[in-house]
Design a protein around this motif. Structure first.
Motif, PDB file in Angstrom:
ATOM      1  N   GLU A 129      28.027  48.042  57.257  1.00 15.08           N
ATOM      2  CA  GLU A 129      29.665  46.907  57.774  1.00 15.08           C
ATOM      3  C   GLU A 129      30.987  47.357  57.676  1.00 15.08           C
ATOM      4  N   ARG A 130      31.142  48.296  56.188  1.00 16.04           N
ATOM      5  CA  ARG A 130      32.651  49.243  56.674  1.00 16.04           C
ATOM      6  C   ARG A 130      32.105  50.355  57.898  1.00 16.04           C
ATOM      7  N   PHE A 131      31.393  50.661  58.428  1.00 17.30           N
ATOM      8  CA  PHE A 131      31.177  52.122  59.398  1.00 17.30           C
ATOM      9  C   PHE A 131      31.705  51.034  60.539  1.00 17.30           C
ATOM     10  N   GLN A 132      31.484  50.340  61.051  1.00 18.33           N
ATOM     11  CA  GLN A 132      31.692  49.138  61.983  1.00 18.33           C
ATOM     12  C   GLN A 132      32.859  48.679  62.168  1.00 18.33           C
ATOM     13  N   ARG A 133      33.105  48.113  60.536  1.00 21.54           N
ATOM     14  CA  ARG A 133      34.160  47.996  60.748  1.00 21.54           C
ATOM     15  C   ARG A 133      35.519  49.271  61.388  1.00 21.54           C
ATOM     16  N   LEU A 134      35.122  50.609  60.747  1.00 21.38           N
ATOM     17  CA  LEU A 134      36.187  51.566  60.756  1.00 21.38           C
ATOM     18  C   LEU A 134      36.154  51.871  62.223  1.00 21.38           C
ATOM     19  N   LEU A 184      39.297  52.078  64.890  1.00 25.21           N
ATOM     20  CA  LEU A 184      40.429  53.841  65.250  1.00 25.21           C
ATOM     21  C   LEU A 184      40.841  54.114  67.198  1.00 25.21           C
ATOM     22  N   SER A 185      41.632  54.637  66.455  1.00 31.46           N
ATOM     23  CA  SER A 185      42.061  54.616  68.102  1.00 31.46           C
ATOM     24  C   SER A 185      43.408  55.653  67.961  1.00 31.46           C
ATOM     25  N   ALA A 186      44.063  56.658  69.043  1.00 33.91           N
ATOM     26  CA  ALA A 186      44.420  57.389  69.903  1.00 33.91           C
ATOM     27  C   ALA A 186      46.152  57.570  68.651  1.00 33.91           C
ATOM     28  N   GLY A 187      46.068  58.412  67.470  1.00 34.55           N
ATOM     29  CA  GLY A 187      47.067  58.721  65.924  1.00 34.55           C
ATOM     30  C   GLY A 187      47.215  58.198  65.721  1.00 34.55           C
ATOM     31  N   LEU A 226      33.886  66.108  55.959  1.00 31.18           N
ATOM     32  CA  LEU A 226      34.866  65.293  56.195  1.00 31.18           C
ATOM     33  C   LEU A 226      36.642  65.687  56.919  1.00 31.18           C
ATOM     34  N   GLU A 227      36.659  67.371  56.503  1.00 34.75           N
ATOM     35  CA  GLU A 227      37.835  68.035  56.895  1.00 34.75           C
ATOM     36  C   GLU A 227      37.959  67.772  58.339  1.00 34.75           C
ATOM     37  N   GLU A 228      36.497  68.057  58.886  1.00 34.88           N
ATOM     38  CA  GLU A 228      35.756  68.735  60.515  1.00 34.88           C
ATOM     39  C   GLU A 228      35.768  68.100  61.118  1.00 34.88           C
ATOM     40  N   LEU A 229      34.956  66.673  60.402  1.00 33.53           N
ATOM     41  CA  LEU A 229      34.909  65.028  61.253  1.00 33.53           C
ATOM     42  C   LEU A 229      36.325  64.471  61.123  1.00 33.53           C
ATOM     43  N   GLN A 230      37.150  65.038  60.815  1.00 31.95           N
ATOM     44  CA  GLN A 230      38.027  64.363  60.528  1.00 31.95           C
ATOM     45  C   GLN A 230      39.001  65.266  62.477  1.00 31.95           C
ATOM     46  N   ALA A 231      39.511  66.428  62.374  1.00 32.43           N
ATOM     47  CA  ALA A 231      39.722  67.263  63.103  1.00 32.43           C
ATOM     48  C   ALA A 231      39.284  66.708  65.044  1.00 32.43           C
ATOM     49  N   TYR A 232      37.923  66.842  64.419  1.00 32.49           N
ATOM     50  CA  TYR A 232      36.593  66.217  65.594  1.00 32.49           C
ATOM     51  C   TYR A 232      37.423  64.820  66.274  1.00 32.49           C
ATOM     52  N   LEU A 233      36.983  63.508  65.317  1.00 25.62           N
ATOM     53  CA  LEU A 233      37.404  62.576  66.041  1.00 25.62           C
ATOM     54  C   LEU A 233      38.828  62.609  66.410  1.00 25.62           C
ATOM     55  N   THR A 293      42.064  56.866  60.958  1.00 19.74           N
ATOM     56  CA  THR A 293      42.076  56.524  59.573  1.00 19.74           C
ATOM     57  C   THR A 293      41.133  56.528  58.600  1.00 19.74           C
ATOM     58  N   GLY A 294      41.518  56.165  57.790  1.00 18.52           N
ATOM     59  CA  GLY A 294      39.746  55.783  56.877  1.00 18.52           C
ATOM     60  C   GLY A 294      38.930  56.443  56.776  1.00 18.52           C
ATOM     61  N   LEU A 295      38.407  57.755  56.929  1.00 19.65           N
ATOM     62  CA  LEU A 295      37.653  58.092  57.371  1.00 19.65           C
ATOM     63  C   LEU A 295      36.950  58.171  55.458  1.00 19.65           C
ATOM     64  N   ALA A 296      37.299  57.967  54.902  1.00 22.32           N
ATOM     65  CA  ALA A 296      37.016  58.684  53.507  1.00 22.32           C
ATOM     66  C   ALA A 296      36.665  57.599  53.098  1.00 22.32           C
ATOM     67  N   GLU A 297      37.008  56.201  53.130  1.00 22.14           N
ATOM     68  CA  GLU A 297      36.353  54.950  52.897  1.00 22.14           C
ATOM     69  C   GLU A 297      34.992  55.096  53.300  1.00 22.14           C
ATOM     70  N   VAL A 298      34.306  55.772  54.349  1.00 20.65           N
ATOM     71  CA  VAL A 298      33.556  55.159  54.796  1.00 20.65           C
ATOM     72  C   VAL A 298      31.807  56.472  54.893  1.00 20.65           C
ATOM     73  N   TYR A 299      32.816  58.368  54.842  1.00 23.30           N
ATOM     74  CA  TYR A 299      32.475  59.258  54.786  1.00 23.30           C
ATOM     75  C   TYR A 299      32.110  59.847  53.447  1.00 23.30           C
TER      76      TYR A 299
END
Length: 158
Positions: A24-29, A33-36, A61-68, A39-45
């Motif tokens: 459920e948290r994954f789906q909400r996240l 998400l949008s351009a700029g 998590l850092e690489e995932l953040q940069a990729y997204l 946020t909130g990746l650490a709450e799910v991943y």
């Protein structure tokens, strides 16, 4: 005493509930998400997450953040419709349709891409995330010039 596959313990139910809450948290996240605003990746991943899709594979998590951050840079709008979810132990598979608007794809008109996310969840966080979708449906068919060629090739194959 032999346990039958259909019998479940309290631990099984708690694990299933934990996985369901994380899904459920994954789906909400993914619907925030949008351009700029990635946020909130650490709450799910998990910090040690491994993410794979048809275009990339990242670790941590850092690489995932940069990729997204990069993926969402020019996205005009993106939302997901989540369909069936199958849960087994610490695994979840989620069917989805992504509705995406990007200025370089289909002249900025919305396109729909169907896919499945496979998740492995540990301690309430996604530790492994793999997306399965047709890269042609998302990208190649929707690029100027290349899109026409890909659609022509697909018409010969069907």
């Amino acid at each position: 005493m032999t346990r039958h596959p259909s019998s479940a313990t309290a631990t099984d139910f708690r694990q299933h509930e934990s996985v369901a809450v994380t899904v459920e948290r994954f789906q909400r996240l993914f619907n925030t998400l949008s351009a700029g605003r990635v946020t909130g990746l650490a709450e799910v991943y998990s910090e040690q997450v491994r993410f794979v899709d048809p275009f990339s594979s990242v670790e941590g998590l850092e690489e995932l953040q940069a990729y997204l951050d990069k993926v969402y840079t020019n996205v005009t709008a993106c939302r997901f419709e989540f369909d069936d979810t199958l849960v087994s132990g610490d695994q979840a598979c989620i069917e989805w349709t992504m509705h995406l608007q990007h200025p370089r794809l289909r002249r900025g008109r919305e396109l729909a891409v169907h896919g499945i996310s496979r998740l492995t969840i540990a301690e309430g966080r996604v530790r492994y995330h793999r997306d399965y979708f047709d890269a042609g449906e998302l990208l190649y068919e929707n690029l100027p010039l290349l899109g026409s060629a890909v659609r022509l090739v697909r018409s010969f194959a069907s």
